[in-house]
Design a protein around this motif. Structure first.
Motif, PDB file in Angstrom:
ATOM      1  N   ASP A 131      15.137  36.916  57.253  1.00 46.37           N
ATOM      2  CA  ASP A 131      16.301  37.427  58.005  1.00 46.37           C
ATOM      3  C   ASP A 131      16.652  36.309  59.425  1.00 46.37           C
ATOM      4  O   ASP A 131      17.881  36.592  59.819  1.00 46.37           O
ATOM      5  CB  ASP A 131      16.246  38.635  58.569  1.00 46.37           C
ATOM      6  CG  ASP A 131      16.128  39.813  57.438  1.00 46.37           C
ATOM      7  OD1 ASP A 131      16.648  39.365  56.258  1.00 46.37           O
ATOM      8  OD2 ASP A 131      16.065  41.036  57.632  1.00 46.37           O
ATOM      9  N   TYR A 146      20.273  34.983  63.218  1.00 44.23           N
ATOM     10  CA  TYR A 146      20.118  36.153  62.621  1.00 44.23           C
ATOM     11  C   TYR A 146      21.036  36.313  61.362  1.00 44.23           C
ATOM     12  O   TYR A 146      22.284  36.179  61.754  1.00 44.23           O
ATOM     13  CB  TYR A 146      20.123  37.281  63.270  1.00 44.23           C
ATOM     14  CG  TYR A 146      19.995  38.791  62.580  1.00 44.23           C
ATOM     15  CD1 TYR A 146      18.641  39.140  61.886  1.00 44.23           C
ATOM     16  CD2 TYR A 146      21.038  39.690  62.189  1.00 44.23           C
ATOM     17  CE1 TYR A 146      18.436  40.284  61.100  1.00 44.23           C
ATOM     18  CE2 TYR A 146      20.854  40.727  61.411  1.00 44.23           C
ATOM     19  CZ  TYR A 146      19.777  41.237  60.891  1.00 44.23           C
ATOM     20  OH  TYR A 146      19.567  42.165  60.493  1.00 44.23           O
ATOM     21  N   PHE A 147      20.570  36.209  60.137  1.00 46.50           N
ATOM     22  CA  PHE A 147      21.689  36.496  58.946  1.00 46.50           C
ATOM     23  C   PHE A 147      21.009  37.729  58.087  1.00 46.50           C
ATOM     24  O   PHE A 147      21.573  37.616  56.990  1.00 46.50           O
ATOM     25  CB  PHE A 147      21.789  35.202  58.276  1.00 46.50           C
ATOM     26  CG  PHE A 147      20.611  34.471  58.090  1.00 46.50           C
ATOM     27  CD1 PHE A 147      19.888  34.500  56.705  1.00 46.50           C
ATOM     28  CD2 PHE A 147      20.044  33.626  58.779  1.00 46.50           C
ATOM     29  CE1 PHE A 147      18.833  33.930  56.453  1.00 46.50           C
ATOM     30  CE2 PHE A 147      18.808  32.742  58.678  1.00 46.50           C
ATOM     31  CZ  PHE A 147      18.327  33.054  57.416  1.00 46.50           C
ATOM     32  N   GLY A 148      20.601  38.661  58.545  1.00 46.90           N
ATOM     33  CA  GLY A 148      19.873  39.714  57.779  1.00 46.90           C
ATOM     34  C   GLY A 148      21.118  40.723  57.538  1.00 46.90           C
ATOM     35  O   GLY A 148      22.220  40.739  58.194  1.00 46.90           O
ATOM     36  N   SER A 149      20.879  41.778  56.779  1.00 48.93           N
ATOM     37  CA  SER A 149      22.040  42.673  56.399  1.00 48.93           C
ATOM     38  C   SER A 149      21.746  44.033  57.173  1.00 48.93           C
ATOM     39  O   SER A 149      22.438  44.866  57.114  1.00 48.93           O
ATOM     40  CB  SER A 149      22.064  43.019  54.797  1.00 48.93           C
ATOM     41  OG  SER A 149      20.829  43.492  54.186  1.00 48.93           O
ATOM     42  N   ASP A 150      20.464  44.044  57.812  1.00 47.96           N
ATOM     43  CA  ASP A 150      20.130  45.349  58.455  1.00 47.96           C
ATOM     44  C   ASP A 150      21.046  45.266  59.692  1.00 47.96           C
ATOM     45  O   ASP A 150      21.132  44.346  60.459  1.00 47.96           O
ATOM     46  CB  ASP A 150      18.645  45.307  58.760  1.00 47.96           C
ATOM     47  CG  ASP A 150      18.195  46.753  59.335  1.00 47.96           C
ATOM     48  OD1 ASP A 150      18.942  47.551  59.809  1.00 47.96           O
ATOM     49  OD2 ASP A 150      16.766  46.837  59.741  1.00 47.96           O
ATOM     50  N   MET A 151      21.690  46.253  59.988  1.00 48.79           N
ATOM     51  CA  MET A 151      22.654  46.374  61.160  1.00 48.79           C
ATOM     52  C   MET A 151      21.827  47.135  62.359  1.00 48.79           C
ATOM     53  O   MET A 151      22.355  47.337  63.617  1.00 48.79           O
ATOM     54  CB  MET A 151      23.798  47.364  60.893  1.00 48.79           C
ATOM     55  CG  MET A 151      24.794  46.579  59.805  1.00 48.79           C
ATOM     56  SD  MET A 151      25.359  45.003  60.470  1.00 48.79           S
ATOM     57  CE  MET A 151      24.484  43.709  59.445  1.00 48.79           C
ATOM     58  N   PRO A 153      18.464  45.762  63.513  1.00 49.85           N
ATOM     59  CA  PRO A 153      17.362  45.117  63.373  1.00 49.85           C
ATOM     60  C   PRO A 153      16.214  45.319  64.235  1.00 49.85           C
ATOM     61  O   PRO A 153      16.466  45.624  65.680  1.00 49.85           O
ATOM     62  CB  PRO A 153      17.780  43.693  63.323  1.00 49.85           C
ATOM     63  CG  PRO A 153      19.032  43.708  64.515  1.00 49.85           C
ATOM     64  CD  PRO A 153      19.578  44.936  63.829  1.00 49.85           C
ATOM     65  N   SER A 175      27.716  38.999  65.970  1.00 50.69           N
ATOM     66  CA  SER A 175      27.053  40.020  64.846  1.00 50.69           C
ATOM     67  C   SER A 175      27.748  41.385  64.831  1.00 50.69           C
ATOM     68  O   SER A 175      28.362  41.851  65.700  1.00 50.69           O
ATOM     69  CB  SER A 175      25.666  39.964  65.315  1.00 50.69           C
ATOM     70  OG  SER A 175      25.019  40.889  64.110  1.00 50.69           O
ATOM     71  N   GLN A 176      27.687  42.007  63.519  1.00 52.37           N
ATOM     72  CA  GLN A 176      28.005  43.298  63.470  1.00 52.37           C
ATOM     73  C   GLN A 176      27.033  44.308  63.439  1.00 52.37           C
ATOM     74  O   GLN A 176      27.152  45.410  63.394  1.00 52.37           O
ATOM     75  CB  GLN A 176      28.526  43.683  62.061  1.00 52.37           C
ATOM     76  CG  GLN A 176      29.754  42.556  61.742  1.00 52.37           C
ATOM     77  CD  GLN A 176      31.083  42.840  62.619  1.00 52.37           C
ATOM     78  OE1 GLN A 176      31.220  44.044  62.573  1.00 52.37           O
ATOM     79  NE2 GLN A 176      31.605  41.964  63.293  1.00 52.37           N
ATOM     80  N   ILE A 177      25.819  43.988  64.092  1.00 46.97           N
ATOM     81  CA  ILE A 177      24.786  44.889  64.493  1.00 46.97           C
ATOM     82  C   ILE A 177      25.215  45.962  65.354  1.00 46.97           C
ATOM     83  O   ILE A 177      26.009  45.868  66.263  1.00 46.97           O
ATOM     84  CB  ILE A 177      23.368  44.267  65.011  1.00 46.97           C
ATOM     85  CG1 ILE A 177      23.688  43.894  66.455  1.00 46.97           C
ATOM     86  CG2 ILE A 177      22.871  43.245  64.008  1.00 46.97           C
ATOM     87  CD1 ILE A 177      22.675  43.178  67.115  1.00 46.97           C
ATOM     88  N   CYS A 197      29.055  41.114  70.381  1.00 49.26           N
ATOM     89  CA  CYS A 197      28.502  41.990  69.331  1.00 49.26           C
ATOM     90  C   CYS A 197      29.186  43.236  69.508  1.00 49.26           C
ATOM     91  O   CYS A 197      29.002  44.318  70.351  1.00 49.26           O
ATOM     92  CB  CYS A 197      26.990  42.350  69.392  1.00 49.26           C
ATOM     93  SG  CYS A 197      26.151  40.729  69.104  1.00 49.26           S
TER      94      CYS A 197
END
Length: 296
Positions: A131, A146-151, A153, A175-177, A197
């Motif tokens: 990630d 960061y390029f993971g799918s977990d919003m 993290p 990011s959409q986190i 963000c």
């Protein structure tokens, strides 16, 4: 004299007949393939070897035969490597052995084989390596993106056995986190690390005793940010660090903070209040910028 000759001739004929009978008997036993002897043979003296080609799977022959009691068998016999009671043919050095491999049998490579094998690994890749992009300098790690799918993290405390000490420049920018968990190993949140963000509501520091520097524009324009509690050992807050955080209504600034940059809280909610110790840097910043404050 004639009588002696006759006796000798009779004996000779008898000998020939006995030899012929024995020969025929041995030939029949050999033809029938019936085992005639049973004995144990160490692997070092065994003359019979499996005739394998490079396209066939090798198996650990020494380990196999050392567990067997060997006996004579016909050349049409087969061997099942998983059957400890199997009998190994020993009719001669040129016998061809047919090896029957069970479906769950795992072939082994012989020491002198030219076959190249790759040792399998059961180790799964670490989540942080999937990630995150990162750099290593000295004995610490900086996360660069960061390029993971977990919003929500959970930033790793270690990568490759080294502590993650820094969240780098623009790391999560845009990011959409919605939430982020920051480990105690992180001591620097670099410039614009979480800027823009727009869905970020919660920032959780996993230890209240961490020493952290909040960089310039670190959380700038995080318009949904409502919850953040700085560690008690926070050292500094950079310029524009929380500017544009229009949903942020309060922030407790520890007495450990020795520097707060310009416009650090511009554009925050009208109800925004700084909680601080009297005569602390947080108190001074509230007075300089005409911000609401509550002394603790």
């Amino acid at each position: 004299m004639k009588k002696t000759t006759k006796i000798i001739a009779s004996v000779a004929v008898a000998v020939v007949l006995v030899a012929a009978i024995v020969t025929i008997s041995l030939f029949k036993d050999s033809e029938s393939g019936t085992p005639t002897t049973s004995f144990s043979v160490p692997s070092t003296t065994l003359l019979v070897q499996p005739q394998l080609t490079e396209t066939e799977s090798w198996f650990d022959w020494d380990a196999y035969i050392n567990s067997l009691n060997l006996s004579t068998e016909s050349e049409s016999s087969t061997i099942n490597p998983s059957d400890p009671t199997a009998l190994v043919p020993s009719t001669g050095p040129n016998v061809v052995i047919s090896i029957v491999y069970p479906s769950d049998y795992v072939p082994q490579t012989l020491p002198n084989s030219t076959t190249t094998t790759t040792e399998p690994t059961t180790k799964k890749p670490d989540v942080q390596m999937v990630d995150y992009k990162y750099t290593i300098k000295g004995d610490s790690v900086t996360i660069t993106s960061y390029f993971g799918s977990d919003m929500t993290p959970n930033i790793p405390a270690q990568i490759n056995g080294l502590p993650v000490s820094k969240i780098g420049y623009n790391c999560f920018k845009g990011s959409q986190i919605t939430s982020v968990y920051i480990p105690s190993t992180v001591h620097t949140i670099d410039t614009a690390a979480f800027s823009s963000c727009l869905k970020l509501k919660n920032v959780y520091f996993m230890s209240d005793s961490s020493s952290v520097d909040i960089g310039d524009s670190a959380f700038q324009n995080c318009k949904a940010l409502t919850t953040i509690k700085l560690p008690q050992e926070t050292l500094s807050i950079g310029e524009n660090a929380f500017s544009g955080c229009s949903s942020l209504t309060k922030l407790s600034i520890p007495e450990s903070v020795t520097a707060i940059g310009g416009n650090a809280f511009s554009g925050t909610n009208e109800a925004f209040t700084i909680y601080c110790k009297q005569n602390s840097e947080g108190h001074a910043a509230a007075l300089r910028n005409d911000l609401k404050f509550e002394l603790e």
